[in-house]
Design a protein around this motif. Structure first.
Motif, PDB file in Angstrom:
ATOM      1  N   ARG A  88       0.843  -1.193   0.000  1.00 44.12           N
ATOM      2  CA  ARG A  88       0.000   0.000   0.000  1.00 44.12           C
ATOM      3  C   ARG A  88       0.884   1.251   0.000  1.00 44.12           C
ATOM      4  N   PRO A  89       0.462   2.313  -0.662  1.00 46.42           N
ATOM      5  CA  PRO A  89       1.308   3.510  -0.820  1.00 46.42           C
ATOM      6  C   PRO A  89       1.906   4.026   0.479  1.00 46.42           C
ATOM      7  N   GLU A  90       1.155   3.965   1.575  1.00 46.06           N
ATOM      8  CA  GLU A  90       1.654   4.520   2.832  1.00 46.06           C
ATOM      9  C   GLU A  90       2.777   3.681   3.451  1.00 46.06           C
ATOM     10  N   PHE A  91       2.990   2.470   2.927  1.00 47.08           N
ATOM     11  CA  PHE A  91       4.037   1.591   3.453  1.00 47.08           C
ATOM     12  C   PHE A  91       5.307   1.597   2.607  1.00 47.08           C
ATOM     13  N   ARG A  92       5.269   2.188   1.425  1.00 47.28           N
ATOM     14  CA  ARG A  92       6.365   1.978   0.466  1.00 47.28           C
ATOM     15  C   ARG A  92       7.686   2.622   0.848  1.00 47.28           C
ATOM     16  N   ASN A  93       7.665   3.566   1.762  1.00 44.52           N
ATOM     17  CA  ASN A  93       8.907   4.205   2.193  1.00 44.52           C
ATOM     18  C   ASN A  93       9.386   3.692   3.542  1.00 44.52           C
ATOM     19  N   LEU A  94       8.723   2.644   4.049  1.00 43.82           N
ATOM     20  CA  LEU A  94       9.138   2.061   5.319  1.00 43.82           C
ATOM     21  C   LEU A  94      10.235   1.023   5.109  1.00 43.82           C
ATOM     22  N   GLY A  95      10.983   0.757   6.173  1.00 42.10           N
ATOM     23  CA  GLY A  95      12.039  -0.240   6.100  1.00 42.10           C
ATOM     24  C   GLY A  95      11.567  -1.616   6.536  1.00 42.10           C
ATOM     25  N   PHE A  96      12.506  -2.570   6.488  1.00 43.15           N
ATOM     26  CA  PHE A  96      12.241  -3.928   6.942  1.00 43.15           C
ATOM     27  C   PHE A  96      13.270  -4.312   8.000  1.00 43.15           C
ATOM     28  N   ARG A  97      12.852  -5.131   8.939  1.00 46.09           N
ATOM     29  CA  ARG A  97      13.760  -5.849   9.814  1.00 46.09           C
ATOM     30  C   ARG A  97      13.439  -7.323   9.648  1.00 46.09           C
ATOM     31  N   ILE A  98      14.481  -8.129   9.399  1.00 50.09           N
ATOM     32  CA  ILE A  98      14.276  -9.519   8.982  1.00 50.09           C
ATOM     33  C   ILE A  98      15.217 -10.437   9.754  1.00 50.09           C
ATOM     34  N   ALA A  99      14.682 -11.532  10.264  1.00 51.08           N
ATOM     35  CA  ALA A  99      15.505 -12.583  10.873  1.00 51.08           C
ATOM     36  C   ALA A  99      15.123 -13.909  10.239  1.00 51.08           C
ATOM     37  N   SER A 100      16.142 -14.712   9.916  1.00 55.76           N
ATOM     38  CA  SER A 100      15.894 -15.992   9.249  1.00 55.76           C
ATOM     39  C   SER A 100      16.815 -17.054   9.827  1.00 55.76           C
ATOM     40  N   VAL A 101      16.284 -18.246  10.051  1.00 56.15           N
ATOM     41  CA  VAL A 101      17.096 -19.356  10.554  1.00 56.15           C
ATOM     42  C   VAL A 101      16.753 -20.627   9.781  1.00 56.15           C
ATOM     43  N   ASN A 102      17.755 -21.474   9.614  1.00 57.41           N
ATOM     44  CA  ASN A 102      17.558 -22.801   9.032  1.00 57.41           C
ATOM     45  C   ASN A 102      17.631 -23.843  10.140  1.00 57.41           C
ATOM     46  N   ASN A 103      16.847 -24.909  10.007  1.00 56.65           N
ATOM     47  CA  ASN A 103      16.955 -25.976  11.012  1.00 56.65           C
ATOM     48  C   ASN A 103      17.900 -27.068  10.533  1.00 56.65           C
ATOM     49  N   PHE A 104      18.784 -26.703   9.603  1.00 52.53           N
ATOM     50  CA  PHE A 104      19.797 -27.633   9.079  1.00 52.53           C
ATOM     51  C   PHE A 104      21.041 -26.816   8.767  1.00 52.53           C
ATOM     52  N   THR A 106      23.617 -24.696   7.060  1.00 46.29           N
ATOM     53  CA  THR A 106      23.460 -23.909   5.841  1.00 46.29           C
ATOM     54  C   THR A 106      24.448 -24.323   4.765  1.00 46.29           C
ATOM     55  N   ALA A 107      25.619 -24.764   5.144  1.00 48.06           N
ATOM     56  CA  ALA A 107      26.663 -25.068   4.163  1.00 48.06           C
ATOM     57  C   ALA A 107      26.631 -26.500   3.665  1.00 48.06           C
ATOM     58  N   ALA A 108      25.596 -27.261   3.984  1.00 45.03           N
ATOM     59  CA  ALA A 108      25.610 -28.691   3.684  1.00 45.03           C
ATOM     60  C   ALA A 108      25.161 -29.029   2.268  1.00 45.03           C
ATOM     61  N   GLY A 109      24.946 -28.035   1.409  1.00 47.22           N
ATOM     62  CA  GLY A 109      24.540 -28.309   0.048  1.00 47.22           C
ATOM     63  C   GLY A 109      23.094 -28.750  -0.061  1.00 47.22           C
ATOM     64  N   LEU A 110      22.247 -28.315   0.867  1.00 47.63           N
ATOM     65  CA  LEU A 110      20.852 -28.756   0.904  1.00 47.63           C
ATOM     66  C   LEU A 110      19.900 -27.657   0.445  1.00 47.63           C
ATOM     67  N   ALA A 111      20.266 -26.951  -0.619  1.00 47.25           N
ATOM     68  CA  ALA A 111      19.389 -25.946  -1.228  1.00 47.25           C
ATOM     69  C   ALA A 111      18.908 -24.921  -0.218  1.00 47.25           C
ATOM     70  N   SER A 112      19.818 -24.463   0.649  1.00 46.00           N
ATOM     71  CA  SER A 112      19.415 -23.479   1.659  1.00 46.00           C
ATOM     72  C   SER A 112      19.018 -22.158   1.021  1.00 46.00           C
ATOM     73  N   SER A 113      19.641 -21.787  -0.108  1.00 46.11           N
ATOM     74  CA  SER A 113      19.278 -20.517  -0.747  1.00 46.11           C
ATOM     75  C   SER A 113      17.872 -20.583  -1.318  1.00 46.11           C
ATOM     76  N   ALA A 114      17.474 -21.744  -1.849  1.00 47.25           N
ATOM     77  CA  ALA A 114      16.115 -21.899  -2.379  1.00 47.25           C
ATOM     78  C   ALA A 114      15.084 -21.766  -1.268  1.00 47.25           C
ATOM     79  N   ALA A 115      15.298 -22.472  -0.160  1.00 50.87           N
ATOM     80  CA  ALA A 115      14.369 -22.380   0.970  1.00 50.87           C
ATOM     81  C   ALA A 115      14.371 -20.978   1.551  1.00 50.87           C
ATOM     82  N   GLY A 116      15.560 -20.379   1.682  1.00 52.49           N
ATOM     83  CA  GLY A 116      15.671 -19.065   2.284  1.00 52.49           C
ATOM     84  C   GLY A 116      14.987 -17.975   1.481  1.00 52.49           C
ATOM     85  N   LEU A 117      15.210 -17.956   0.164  1.00 57.82           N
ATOM     86  CA  LEU A 117      14.593 -16.922  -0.670  1.00 57.82           C
ATOM     87  C   LEU A 117      13.095 -17.150  -0.817  1.00 57.82           C
TER      88      LEU A 117
END
Length: 376
Positions: A88-104, A106-117
């Motif tokens: 909505r127009p009134e939100f377009r200039n606001l920022g984001f705060r984001i936290a993300s965790v994997n339960n596996f 991340t470096a194990a070659g298990l498509a973490s970027s696919a799940a993450g994105l």
């Protein structure tokens, strides 16, 4: 404004017919269509919390507790800016705060970027109450973050269509069948190494496109037929055909890697031994029992780590502390052929097909409601 915060989860997907190489590097348009199975989130998932930041348009993001430089990651920045522009127009200039965790790991070659994105796109879409203006629009946005992320936006078996339009708007994923269509299917993931690949997928794809004649032939003459046959096998619940096509495509992928200049080596000696063991098991017994196969893998390739030592909260981890069971005749045959390789595998994950992204309750937030930084 009243602060809004949303938390969602998204799954890993594993390709049965692989995506390797891009027609367009910027738009992430693949050389060929691909097809995957979505793995169950009880085993492998990313959890992401996204909140509006009311004071300015800045973006801060933490992955597994470590802050990322979002401005340096052009794909993540594109996805966030693209979605924010649709709020909505009134939100377009606001920022984001984001936290993300994997339960596996991340470096194990298990498509973490696919799940993450996929999780990031889905969570932001929930936050801004985004509605698609055409089918697959969200899939198209996820693709721009990480190609195979578009396949993690749905359950069960999913096809990513290469598309034919120059702008890539029809290069989107579509579900073939959901995760309840063929509930007997099981997957055993063998984590041979949890170290990052020596050649990244992005660099490897680029080198293959530039130098591999086999890659071009595969994309133009083979993949479409394989995907058609795979779709039919899935809908018929024909496990033997599905498995044969999966193994054939995997072998072709590694042949393309060897046909690349310089050659890419994603298989090590343990990987090759696992392939040999599975081929021998299939030839001797033609069995489809995951318990028989996992027991055989544990005997041939005793894991180096216990389940507790794996940096994971997944309950599906099988480590060296798994109790040994007697082998079947087929298992004894394969063990005699392959032998035992101690500590050659890190651990195993036994899982199944599962759902796409899910919205969680407000008690699941990863960000502190006051500071908007990761909870400790």
């Amino acid at each position: 404004m009243e602060r809004r915060m949303v938390t969602c989860t998204a799954p890993v997907n594993i390709a049965l017919i692989k995506y390797w190489g891009k027609l367009d590097e910027d738009l992430i348009i693949p050389l060929n269509s691909s097809l995957s199975i979505t793995l169950h989130q009880e085993s492998l998932r990313t959890t992401t919390t996204v909140a509006w930041y009311e004071h300015d348009s800045s973006i801060r993001m933490w992955l597994n507790g470590e802050e990322l430089d979002v401005d340096a990651n052009l794909r993540i920045r594109f996805v966030l800016d693209e979605l924010r522009s649709r709020s909505r127009p009134e939100f377009r200039n606001l920022g984001f705060r984001i936290a993300s965790v994997n339960n596996f790991p991340t470096a194990a070659g298990l498509a973490s970027s696919a799940a993450g994105l996929a999780c990031l796109v889905y969570t932001v879409a929930e936050l801004i109450q985004y509605k698609e203006t055409f089918p697959g629009e969200l899939s198209s946005i996820a693709r721009r973050g990480s190609g195979s992320a578009c396949r993690s936006l749905d359950s069960g078996f999913v096809k990513w269509n290469k598309g034919s339009l120059v702008d890539g708007s029809d290069s989107v994923a579509e579900q073939i069948v959901d995760d309840m269509y063929w509930p007997e299917v099981r997957i055993l993931v063998c984590v041979v190494s949890d170290q990052k690949k020596t050649t990244s997928s992005t660099k490897g794809m680029r080198n293959s496109v530039e130098s591999s004649e086999l890659l071009k032939y595969r994309a133009l003459s083979i993949v479409d037929d394989h995907i058609t046959a795979m779709e039919e096998a899935i809908k018929r619940m024909d496990f033997n055909t599905m498995a044969r096509l999966t193994m054939k495509d995997s072998n072709q992928f590694h042949a393309v890697c060897l046909d690349t200049e310089p050659p890419i080596f994603y298989l090590n000696e343990t990987s090759k031994a696992i392939i040999s063991a599975v081929e021998e098991f299939n030839a001797y017994s033609n069995q489809e029992d995951i318990n028989e196969l996992s027991n055989l893998m544990l005997r041939c390739f005793p894991p180096r780590l216990s389940a507790a030592e794996v940096d994971s909260s997944s309950p599906s981890i099988i480590g060296r502390d798994e109790p040994s069971k007697p082998l079947s005749a087929a298992g004894e045959h394969v063990l005699g052929k392959v032998g035992t390789r101690e500590n050659s595998v890190q651990y195993f994950i036994k899982t199944r097909a599962g759902p796409g992204p899910l919205r969680m309750s407000d008690t699941s937030h990863l960000l502190d409601s006051e500071s908007l930084e990761p909870k400790t």
